[in-house]
Motif scaffolding. Structure first.
Motif, PDB file in Angstrom:
ATOM      1  N   ILE A  47      -8.763  -8.609 -13.505  1.00 51.99           N
ATOM      2  CA  ILE A  47      -7.740  -9.655 -13.354  1.00 51.99           C
ATOM      3  C   ILE A  47      -7.638 -10.113 -11.887  1.00 51.99           C
ATOM      4  CG2 ILE A  47      -6.363  -9.214 -15.412  1.00 51.99           C
ATOM      5  CD1 ILE A  47      -5.405  -7.779 -12.009  1.00 51.99           C
TER       6      ILE A  47
ATOM      7  N   ARG B 246       4.004  -7.242  -8.162  1.00 49.09           N
ATOM      8  CA  ARG B 246       4.955  -7.983  -9.002  1.00 49.09           C
ATOM      9  C   ARG B 246       6.277  -7.247  -9.081  1.00 49.09           C
ATOM     10  NH1 ARG B 246       1.312  -7.785 -14.214  1.00 49.09           N
ATOM     11  NH2 ARG B 246       1.054  -5.757 -13.228  1.00 49.09           N
ATOM     12  N   ASP B 247       6.292  -5.968  -8.679  1.00 50.14           N
ATOM     13  CA  ASP B 247       7.483  -5.129  -8.875  1.00 50.14           C
ATOM     14  C   ASP B 247       7.702  -4.268  -7.629  1.00 50.14           C
ATOM     15  OD1 ASP B 247       9.457  -3.422  -9.703  1.00 50.14           O
ATOM     16  OD2 ASP B 247       8.195  -2.336 -11.137  1.00 50.14           O
TER      17      ASP B 247
ATOM     18  N   GLY C 294      -1.297   0.038  -6.177  1.00 52.64           N
ATOM     19  CA  GLY C 294      -1.838   1.278  -6.735  1.00 52.64           C
ATOM     20  C   GLY C 294      -2.248   2.256  -5.643  1.00 52.64           C
TER      21      GLY C 294
ATOM     22  N   ILE D 183     -14.476  -3.058 -13.768  1.00 54.09           N
ATOM     23  CA  ILE D 183     -14.478  -2.049 -14.834  1.00 54.09           C
ATOM     24  C   ILE D 183     -13.830  -2.634 -16.089  1.00 54.09           C
ATOM     25  CG2 ILE D 183     -13.631   0.247 -15.489  1.00 54.09           C
ATOM     26  CD1 ILE D 183     -13.629   0.913 -12.429  1.00 54.09           C
TER      27      ILE D 183
ATOM     28  N   ALA E 242      -6.680  -5.124  -3.657  1.00 53.10           N
ATOM     29  CA  ALA E 242      -6.746  -3.791  -4.285  1.00 53.10           C
ATOM     30  C   ALA E 242      -6.024  -3.834  -5.635  1.00 53.10           C
ATOM     31  CB  ALA E 242      -6.131  -2.740  -3.362  1.00 53.10           C
TER      32      ALA E 242
ATOM     33  N   GLY F 149     -13.772   7.427  -3.864  1.00 51.02           N
ATOM     34  CA  GLY F 149     -12.413   7.629  -4.363  1.00 51.02           C
ATOM     35  C   GLY F 149     -11.386   7.477  -3.261  1.00 51.02           C
ATOM     36  N   SER F 150     -10.186   7.145  -3.653  1.00 52.90           N
ATOM     37  CA  SER F 150      -9.144   6.842  -2.653  1.00 52.90           C
ATOM     38  C   SER F 150      -8.892   8.019  -1.708  1.00 52.90           C
ATOM     39  CB  SER F 150      -7.841   6.452  -3.354  1.00 52.90           C
ATOM     40  OG  SER F 150      -7.404   7.501  -4.190  1.00 52.90           O
TER      41      SER F 150
ATOM     42  N   VAL G  13      -4.909 -12.702  -9.986  1.00 47.85           N
ATOM     43  CA  VAL G  13      -3.980 -12.251  -8.938  1.00 47.85           C
ATOM     44  C   VAL G  13      -4.111 -13.154  -7.695  1.00 47.85           C
ATOM     45  CG1 VAL G  13      -3.375 -10.358  -7.378  1.00 47.85           C
ATOM     46  CG2 VAL G  13      -3.845  -9.887  -9.790  1.00 47.85           C
TER      47      VAL G  13
ATOM     48  N   MET H 142     -10.938   7.534   1.502  1.00 53.01           N
ATOM     49  CA  MET H 142     -11.089   6.209   2.122  1.00 53.01           C
ATOM     50  C   MET H 142     -10.755   6.205   3.613  1.00 53.01           C
ATOM     51  SD  MET H 142      -9.768   3.615  -0.816  1.00 53.01           S
ATOM     52  CE  MET H 142     -10.778   3.362  -2.283  1.00 53.01           C
TER      53      MET H 142
ATOM     54  N   ALA I 238      -4.211   0.682  -2.678  1.00 57.33           N
ATOM     55  CA  ALA I 238      -3.344  -0.105  -1.792  1.00 57.33           C
ATOM     56  C   ALA I 238      -2.498   0.816  -0.910  1.00 57.33           C
ATOM     57  CB  ALA I 238      -2.439  -1.015  -2.633  1.00 57.33           C
TER      58      ALA I 238
ATOM     59  N   ASN J 285     -15.191   0.215  -2.200  1.00 61.03           N
ATOM     60  CA  ASN J 285     -15.247   0.308  -3.666  1.00 61.03           C
ATOM     61  C   ASN J 285     -16.064   1.497  -4.159  1.00 61.03           C
ATOM     62  OD1 ASN J 285     -17.745  -1.092  -2.825  1.00 61.03           O
ATOM     63  ND2 ASN J 285     -18.160  -1.024  -5.020  1.00 61.03           N
TER      64      ASN J 285
ATOM     65  N   ASN K 150     -13.550  -3.161  -8.441  1.00 57.56           N
ATOM     66  CA  ASN K 150     -14.724  -2.950  -9.279  1.00 57.56           C
ATOM     67  C   ASN K 150     -14.480  -3.590 -10.642  1.00 57.56           C
ATOM     68  OD1 ASN K 150     -16.626  -1.386  -7.676  1.00 57.56           O
ATOM     69  ND2 ASN K 150     -15.022   0.180  -7.647  1.00 57.56           N
TER      70      ASN K 150
ATOM     71  N   PHE L 246       2.915 -10.746  -4.233  1.00 57.05           N
ATOM     72  CA  PHE L 246       1.513 -11.026  -3.904  1.00 57.05           C
ATOM     73  C   PHE L 246       1.452 -12.162  -2.872  1.00 57.05           C
ATOM     74  CE2 PHE L 246       0.275  -9.673  -8.497  1.00 57.05           C
ATOM     75  CZ  PHE L 246       0.009  -8.380  -8.102  1.00 57.05           C
TER      76      PHE L 246
ATOM     77  N   MET M 277      -2.142 -16.046  -8.335  1.00 59.60           N
ATOM     78  CA  MET M 277      -0.706 -15.742  -8.182  1.00 59.60           C
ATOM     79  C   MET M 277      -0.326 -15.652  -6.697  1.00 59.60           C
ATOM     80  SD  MET M 277      -0.462 -12.830 -11.154  1.00 59.60           S
ATOM     81  CE  MET M 277       1.270 -12.449 -11.100  1.00 59.60           C
TER      82      MET M 277
ATOM     83  N   THR N 165      -6.670  -4.358 -10.144  1.00 53.42           N
ATOM     84  CA  THR N 165      -7.605  -4.160 -11.257  1.00 53.42           C
ATOM     85  C   THR N 165      -8.649  -5.276 -11.246  1.00 53.42           C
ATOM     86  OG1 THR N 165      -5.728  -3.257 -12.471  1.00 53.42           O
ATOM     87  CG2 THR N 165      -7.695  -3.818 -13.749  1.00 53.42           C
TER      88      THR N 165
HETATM   89  N1  LIG Z   1      -8.625   4.461  -7.587  1.00 53.71           N
HETATM   90  C1  LIG Z   1      -9.667   4.659  -6.771  1.00 53.71           C
HETATM   91  O1  LIG Z   1      -9.875   5.754  -6.242  1.00 53.71           O
HETATM   92  C2  LIG Z   1     -10.591   3.490  -6.475  1.00 53.71           C
HETATM   93  C3  LIG Z   1     -11.690   3.704  -5.626  1.00 53.71           C
HETATM   94  C4  LIG Z   1     -12.506   2.615  -5.276  1.00 53.71           C
HETATM   95  C5  LIG Z   1     -12.222   1.357  -5.778  1.00 53.71           C
HETATM   96  N2  LIG Z   1     -11.146   1.189  -6.633  1.00 53.71           N
HETATM   97  C6  LIG Z   1     -10.858  -0.162  -7.116  1.00 53.71           C
HETATM   98  O2  LIG Z   1      -9.725  -0.600  -6.391  1.00 53.71           O
HETATM   99  C7  LIG Z   1      -8.905  -1.457  -7.193  1.00 53.71           C
HETATM  100  C8  LIG Z   1      -7.486  -0.895  -7.201  1.00 53.71           C
HETATM  101  O3  LIG Z   1      -7.496   0.353  -7.841  1.00 53.71           O
HETATM  102  P1  LIG Z   1      -6.175   1.247  -8.034  1.00 53.71           P
HETATM  103  O4  LIG Z   1      -6.622   2.468  -8.730  1.00 53.71           O
HETATM  104  O5  LIG Z   1      -5.438   1.362  -6.747  1.00 53.71           O
HETATM  105  O6  LIG Z   1      -5.209   0.383  -8.930  1.00 53.71           O
HETATM  106  P2  LIG Z   1      -5.337  -0.390 -10.321  1.00 53.71           P
HETATM  107  O7  LIG Z   1      -4.515   0.348 -11.319  1.00 53.71           O
HETATM  108  O8  LIG Z   1      -6.756  -0.658 -10.669  1.00 53.71           O
HETATM  109  O9  LIG Z   1      -4.633  -1.763  -9.947  1.00 53.71           O
HETATM  110  C9  LIG Z   1      -3.270  -1.813  -9.705  1.00 53.71           C
HETATM  111  C10 LIG Z   1      -2.905  -3.174  -9.192  1.00 53.71           C
HETATM  112  O10 LIG Z   1      -3.393  -4.192 -10.074  1.00 53.71           O
HETATM  113  C11 LIG Z   1      -2.326  -5.084 -10.390  1.00 53.71           C
HETATM  114  N3  LIG Z   1      -2.450  -5.546 -11.766  1.00 53.71           N
HETATM  115  C12 LIG Z   1      -2.912  -4.856 -12.834  1.00 53.71           C
HETATM  116  N4  LIG Z   1      -2.844  -5.638 -13.954  1.00 53.71           N
HETATM  117  C13 LIG Z   1      -2.328  -6.823 -13.560  1.00 53.71           C
HETATM  118  C14 LIG Z   1      -2.019  -8.034 -14.234  1.00 53.71           C
HETATM  119  N5  LIG Z   1      -2.242  -8.188 -15.542  1.00 53.71           N
HETATM  120  N6  LIG Z   1      -1.516  -9.055 -13.515  1.00 53.71           N
HETATM  121  C15 LIG Z   1      -1.295  -8.924 -12.186  1.00 53.71           C
HETATM  122  N7  LIG Z   1      -1.561  -7.797 -11.497  1.00 53.71           N
HETATM  123  C16 LIG Z   1      -2.076  -6.769 -12.168  1.00 53.71           C
HETATM  124  C17 LIG Z   1      -1.071  -4.261 -10.233  1.00 53.71           C
HETATM  125  O11 LIG Z   1      -0.034  -5.166  -9.910  1.00 53.71           O
HETATM  126  P3  LIG Z   1       1.503  -4.689  -9.716  1.00 53.71           P
HETATM  127  O12 LIG Z   1       1.549  -4.165  -8.324  1.00 53.71           O
HETATM  128  O13 LIG Z   1       2.270  -5.927  -9.879  1.00 53.71           O
HETATM  129  O14 LIG Z   1       1.745  -3.639 -10.760  1.00 53.71           O
HETATM  130  C18 LIG Z   1      -1.405  -3.331  -9.089  1.00 53.71           C
HETATM  131  O15 LIG Z   1      -1.084  -3.895  -7.851  1.00 53.71           O
HETATM  132  C19 LIG Z   1      -9.562  -1.485  -8.579  1.00 53.71           C
HETATM  133  O16 LIG Z   1     -10.327  -2.663  -8.709  1.00 53.71           O
HETATM  134  C20 LIG Z   1     -10.454  -0.246  -8.578  1.00 53.71           C
HETATM  135  O17 LIG Z   1     -11.603  -0.402  -9.412  1.00 53.71           O
HETATM  136  C21 LIG Z   1     -10.342   2.229  -6.985  1.00 53.71           C
END
Ligand SMILES: NC(=O)c1ccc[n+]([C@@H]2O[C@H](COP(=O)([O-])OP(=O)(O)OC[C@H]3O[C@@H](n4cnc5c(N)ncnc54)[C@H](OP(=O)(O)O)[C@@H]3O)[C@@H](O)[C@H]2O)c1
Length: 215
Positions: free
Chosen positions: A71, A32-33, A10, A96, A66, A137-138, A75, A141, A13, A134, A94, A53, A78, A68
């Protein structure tokens, strides 16, 4: 060259992956993809790699988690927990929940006396988790551009791992506030709730925390 394995595909990452590439690391993102990371890999050059992974977990001397939050444990299963044993795992997640926020306040699946990172640490005691990244916002970072350096709050049970993460955060342009053991994740994880309120209420996402200290 130091190798970082980033478990996730995401925005977090990819952003941290670019940051590590910028500062001279070799990086593998795990997903996974792999097709969804074709562009990231092409833009990243020779030191940017993509795999499963498991591949990312094996590749990294340092790991970033990095995915969700709800889950995250699945992961790690996995990825193969044995591939992460005794490694520093920077935990950006986080806890959430899926329910809608209330008045701009995210719903968490953890409780005030047990954080997600403590759950992960208890389930995988051979992994050195360090909470970091955490609470912002990204977009901020890596090389956060504010008038003063913002503070990143970190915690984790292993001192050597916390020091490794401190070095990385200093390189990425942060002041580091080391809050000690994993227990402190109870306070650090909810900072994301606080950080998101102005965004969810008023569309303002352009801030970061700073700990002010008197002399
Ligand atoms: N977005 C922000 O700005 C931000 C800021 C601070 C902290 N965070 C935290 O950082 C983490 C990542 O956030 P993000 O926004 O980059 O992405 P995200 O949408 O929260 O997570 C995406 C990742 O989670 C994996 N995933 C989701 N469902 C899954 C499942 N059922 N089984 C296996 N893998 C699964 C996805 O795998 P695939 O690669 O296989 O699809 C992908 O790699 C989160 O915990 C979020 O709370 C986010």
């Amino acid at each position: 060259m130091k190798k970082v394995g980033i478990i996730g595909s995401g925005i977090v990452a990819r952003t941290l992956g670019n940051g590590f590439l910028k500062y001279g690391y070799e990086v593998m993102l795990g997903t996974r993809d792999t097709a969804k990371l074709t562009e990231w890999k092409e833009n990243g050059g020779d030191n940017a790699h993509v795999g499963s992974f498991q591949d990312a977990a094996r590749f990294g001397e340092i790991i970033v988690l990095a995915v969700t939050g709800r889950i995250a444990a699945d992961v790690i299963d996995m990825a193969g927990p044995q591939n992460l044993h005794w490694k520093t795992v920077i935990d950006t997640t986080n806890p959430i929940g899926t329910a809608a926020p209330e008045n701009g306040v995210l719903r968490y699946i953890s409780s005030i006396n047990e954080s997600l990172m403590e759950q992960l640490q208890n389930r995988f005691p051979e992994i050195h988790f360090v909470k970091a990244f955490n609470s912002v916002g990204s977009a901020y970072m890596v090389d956060p551009a504010f008038e003063q350096k913002p503070s990143m709050f970190i915690c984790g049970n292993n001192t050597t791992s916390r020091n490794q993460v401190k070095d990385i955060l200093h390189t990425f342009g942060w002041e580091v506030e080391d809050m000690g053991k994993a227990t402190a994740a109870r306070a650090i994880e909810p900072l994301c709730m606080l950080w998101c309120i102005p965004g969810l209420q008023e569309g303002r996402w352009n801030h970061a925390f700073r700990l002010m200290k008197a002399n």
